[in-house]
Design an enzyme around this catalytic site. Sequence first.
Site, PDB file in Angstrom:
ATOM      1  N   ASN A  85       0.812  -1.221   0.000  1.00 29.01           N
ATOM      2  CA  ASN A  85       0.000   0.000   0.000  1.00 29.01           C
ATOM      3  C   ASN A  85       0.842   1.265   0.000  1.00 29.01           C
ATOM      4  OD1 ASN A  85      -2.403   1.792   0.998  1.00 29.01           O
ATOM      5  ND2 ASN A  85      -0.845   1.964   2.591  1.00 29.01           N
ATOM      6  N   TYR A 151       2.927   9.536 -11.883  1.00 27.16           N
ATOM      7  CA  TYR A 151       2.100   8.857 -10.861  1.00 27.16           C
ATOM      8  C   TYR A 151       1.187   7.824 -11.537  1.00 27.16           C
ATOM      9  CZ  TYR A 151      -1.233   7.775  -7.223  1.00 27.16           C
ATOM     10  OH  TYR A 151      -2.019   7.078  -6.336  1.00 27.16           O
TER      11      TYR A 151
HETATM   12  P1  NDP Z   1      -1.256   8.542   2.882  1.00 24.28           P
HETATM   13  O1  NDP Z   1      -0.314   9.641   2.511  1.00 24.28           O
HETATM   14  O2  NDP Z   1      -2.274   8.838   3.936  1.00 24.28           O
HETATM   15  O3  NDP Z   1      -0.433   7.239   3.291  1.00 24.28           O
HETATM   16  C1  NDP Z   1       0.700   6.831   2.583  1.00 24.28           C
HETATM   17  C2  NDP Z   1       1.470   5.806   3.407  1.00 24.28           C
HETATM   18  O4  NDP Z   1       2.595   5.363   2.635  1.00 24.28           O
HETATM   19  C3  NDP Z   1       1.998   6.362   4.710  1.00 24.28           C
HETATM   20  O5  NDP Z   1       1.769   5.432   5.754  1.00 24.28           O
HETATM   21  C4  NDP Z   1       3.491   6.479   4.462  1.00 24.28           C
HETATM   22  O6  NDP Z   1       4.209   6.232   5.665  1.00 24.28           O
HETATM   23  C5  NDP Z   1       3.734   5.354   3.474  1.00 24.28           C
HETATM   24  N1  NDP Z   1       4.961   5.546   2.713  1.00 24.28           N
HETATM   25  C6  NDP Z   1       5.226   6.494   1.778  1.00 24.28           C
HETATM   26  N2  NDP Z   1       6.489   6.383   1.337  1.00 24.28           N
HETATM   27  C7  NDP Z   1       7.047   5.330   2.005  1.00 24.28           C
HETATM   28  C8  NDP Z   1       8.319   4.718   1.995  1.00 24.28           C
HETATM   29  N3  NDP Z   1       9.309   5.177   1.194  1.00 24.28           N
HETATM   30  N4  NDP Z   1       8.541   3.653   2.793  1.00 24.28           N
HETATM   31  C9  NDP Z   1       7.554   3.183   3.605  1.00 24.28           C
HETATM   32  N5  NDP Z   1       6.322   3.732   3.668  1.00 24.28           N
HETATM   33  C10 NDP Z   1       6.072   4.787   2.865  1.00 24.28           C
HETATM   34  O7  NDP Z   1      -1.976   8.137   1.509  1.00 24.28           O
HETATM   35  P2  NDP Z   1      -3.062   7.006   1.155  1.00 24.28           P
HETATM   36  O8  NDP Z   1      -3.409   6.191   2.328  1.00 24.28           O
HETATM   37  O9  NDP Z   1      -4.136   7.670   0.406  1.00 24.28           O
HETATM   38  O10 NDP Z   1      -2.217   6.164   0.093  1.00 24.28           O
HETATM   39  C11 NDP Z   1      -1.993   4.774   0.198  1.00 24.28           C
HETATM   40  C12 NDP Z   1      -1.878   4.198  -1.212  1.00 24.28           C
HETATM   41  O11 NDP Z   1      -3.118   4.381  -1.878  1.00 24.28           O
HETATM   42  C13 NDP Z   1      -0.818   4.849  -2.083  1.00 24.28           C
HETATM   43  O12 NDP Z   1      -0.169   3.826  -2.827  1.00 24.28           O
HETATM   44  C14 NDP Z   1      -1.636   5.749  -3.009  1.00 24.28           C
HETATM   45  O13 NDP Z   1      -0.996   5.957  -4.243  1.00 24.28           O
HETATM   46  C15 NDP Z   1      -2.890   4.935  -3.172  1.00 24.28           C
HETATM   47  N6  NDP Z   1      -4.105   5.609  -3.574  1.00 24.28           N
HETATM   48  C16 NDP Z   1      -4.590   6.700  -2.892  1.00 24.28           C
HETATM   49  C17 NDP Z   1      -5.774   7.306  -3.296  1.00 24.28           C
HETATM   50  C18 NDP Z   1      -6.323   8.521  -2.644  1.00 24.28           C
HETATM   51  O14 NDP Z   1      -7.100   9.263  -3.277  1.00 24.28           O
HETATM   52  N7  NDP Z   1      -5.996   8.785  -1.372  1.00 24.28           N
HETATM   53  C19 NDP Z   1      -6.570   6.751  -4.409  1.00 24.28           C
HETATM   54  C20 NDP Z   1      -5.954   5.614  -5.051  1.00 24.28           C
HETATM   55  C21 NDP Z   1      -4.799   5.065  -4.633  1.00 24.28           C
HETATM   56  P3  NDP Z   1       5.500   7.033   6.183  1.00 24.28           P
HETATM   57  O15 NDP Z   1       5.410   8.433   5.646  1.00 24.28           O
HETATM   58  O16 NDP Z   1       5.412   6.933   7.678  1.00 24.28           O
HETATM   59  O17 NDP Z   1       6.651   6.272   5.640  1.00 24.28           O
HETATM   60  C1  8X3 Z   2      -5.169   8.708  -6.281  1.00 28.53           C
HETATM   61  C2  8X3 Z   2      -6.360   9.101  -7.085  1.00 28.53           C
HETATM   62  O1  8X3 Z   2      -7.171  10.623  -8.947  1.00 28.53           O
HETATM   63  O2  8X3 Z   2      -5.706  11.594  -7.271  1.00 28.53           O
HETATM   64  O3  8X3 Z   2      -4.510   7.630  -6.856  1.00 28.53           O
HETATM   65  O4  8X3 Z   2      -4.824  10.105  -8.935  1.00 28.53           O
HETATM   66  S1  8X3 Z   2      -5.969  10.410  -8.103  1.00 28.53           S
END
Ligand code: NDP
Ligand code: 8X3
Length: 251
Positions: A85, A151
């Site tokens: 994730n 992205y």
């Molecule tokens: P958040 O920013 O709330 O969470 C992201 C998480 O990723 C954090 O826990 C962060 O932890 C961790 N992370 C980032 N970089 C690293 C790294 N180098 N090593 C380890 N951990 C890492 O975002 P979301 O929960 O929204 O995102 C989770 C996933 O869902 C992502 O892959 C995102 O692309 C995807 N996504 C999100 C959407 C949205 O609209 N929110 C929609 C579709 C997909 P820490 O900083 O402590 O390392």
């Molecule tokens: C996150 C959704 O539409 O911001 O992956 O790219 S969007």
Amino acid sequence: MDSTHVALVTGATSGFGRAIAERFAAAGARVVAVGRRAERLNELAASFGDRVHPLCLDVRKPDAVFAAVAGLPPEFAAVTVLVNNAGLALGLEPAHETDWADWDNMIATNVRGLAAMTRAVLPGMVARKRGHVINIGSVAGAYPYPGGNVYGGTKAFVHQFSLNLRADLLGTRVRVTSIEPGMAQTEFANVRFGDDTKADAVYAGAEPLTAGDVADVVLYAASLPPHVNLNVVELMPTGQAFGPFTVHRER
Ligand code: NDP
Ligand code: 8X3
């Protein structure tokens, strides 16, 4: 889901990952919670006692990923569900105006980090003939939008990598699922823009998905009988859909 499961969840300090880790732990599984912010991992572990193992790790560092997985304590070593994730978007500029460091960081996290975690965990799953790799993709991997450039490309990788894993893992009983959400309110936009006011504007007046909505889908996929494999799940808020193609006209 039960106490024979060990779920390794990356990005467990925030958003989807935190909600997913909480769902698995509440359902009785042991959880390896991965992220860089140790304090948040320790808070999560404290609320579930010894069922959650905090693992402070930057997934962009493959050597550290392989060493961390090899060094898991025995009661957390037999990972049954890997939730890849951890990920991020940085910026929304057109391709020719972006910062190269942002592109490099997204590729290192969303592609190389996800691949390294998978490569580190898979041999154990195959040897035990039990496992499920759940990758968090995005609608951005299927539908282009201005500023999505790298992205969206990283999330297209997640989709195709997941399907290719299915092909390789046929006959091993290891399942693979790509879960591809649309707009969800987490820290995602705060990280993307580095500006809380801009992040708030993304969600203003909208009803986005919540982290809990996505975590419910992940838990559902993992809880299906072992002979059922959800390949790809795409979900969006009801209040999000598609726009028309745009056409540039000189006059
Ligand atoms: P958040 O920013 O709330 O969470 C992201 C998480 O990723 C954090 O826990 C962060 O932890 C961790 N992370 C980032 N970089 C690293 C790294 N180098 N090593 C380890 N951990 C890492 O975002 P979301 O929960 O929204 O995102 C989770 C996933 O869902 C992502 O892959 C995102 O692309 C995807 N996504 C999100 C959407 C949205 O609209 N929110 C929609 C579709 C997909 P820490 O900083 O402590 O390392
Ligand atoms: C996150 C959704 O539409 O911001 O992956 O790219 S969007």
